[in-house]
Design an enzyme around this catalytic site. Structure first.
Site, PDB file in Angstrom:
ATOM      1  N   THR A   1       1.251  -1.422  -0.029  1.00  0.00           N
ATOM      2  CA  THR A   1       0.260   0.017   0.255  1.00  0.00           C
ATOM      3  C   THR A   1       0.661   0.790  -0.114  1.00  0.00           C
ATOM      4  OG1 THR A   1      -1.545  -1.250   1.148  1.00  0.00           O
ATOM      5  CG2 THR A   1      -1.417   1.060   1.494  1.00  0.00           C
ATOM      6  N   CYS A   2       1.466   1.525   0.960  1.00  0.00           N
ATOM      7  CA  CYS A   2       3.051   2.220   0.937  1.00  0.00           C
ATOM      8  C   CYS A   2       3.395   2.704  -0.591  1.00  0.00           C
ATOM      9  CB  CYS A   2       3.794   1.857   1.958  1.00  0.00           C
ATOM     10  SG  CYS A   2       3.242   2.176   3.314  1.00  0.00           S
TER      11      CYS A   2
END
Length: 163
Positions: free
Chosen positions: A50-51
């Site tokens: 996600t990052c």
């Protein structure tokens, strides 16, 4: 410690990065953002899905728009060492404005009251995902995610708050 909130002054702290000459540097958050409007956003870990695929790319893409709305600094913080942050920053070659700063031991994250214990996943103590809008050290927007969510801390969310 209670998490940082709107109206609070951000604590000072020292984070690390590699400069353009590939020299390891330390910098105080206050020296970077005092007297400025800034976005401080944090991710649980460099190179995590996600990052790397959503959170950071949004700020890299939207940083010119943030700058056009008066944001002078866009800072990404992660509880990783500066070598990891340097390598991760290189995966965003289009980045012109986001500074990648390492909070190697999580000391600054703890000062913000935003630690996230991911020990059961083998990641240790990390940072909650968040985005803070800061005006001359004072928090004006505090978008802090619950757990591993990504629902309120995007660059788009900060842009909406700037309107």
């Amino acid at each position: 410690m209670a998490p940082i909130a709107v109206g609070d002054v951000i604590p000072d702290g020292t984070l690390a990065y590699f400069d353009a000459e590939d020299q390891l540097q330390s910098v105080s958050i206050h020296s970077l953002v005092a007297g400025k409007r800034a976005v401080l956003f944090a991710v649980p870990g460099a190179f995590t899905p996600t990052c790397s695929l959503k959170h950071v790319p949004g700020f890299v893409e939207k940083s010119p728009e943030l700058k056009s709305k008066g944001v002078q600094e866009v800072i990404c913080i992660s509880v990783n060492d500066p070598f990891v942050m340097k390598a991760w920053a290189k995966t965003f070659p289009e980045n012109e404005h986001v500074k990648f700063l390492a909070d190697g031991s999580g000391v600054y994250t703890k000062a913000l009251g935003l630690e996230l214990d991911l020990s059961e996943k083998g990641l240790g103590i990390r940072s909650k995902r968040f985005a803070l809008l800061v005006d001359d050290l004072k928090v004006t927007v505090a978008n802090i995610e619950a757990g591993g969510e990504f629902t309120v801390s995007s660059a788009e969310d900060i842009l909406k708050a700037l309107v």
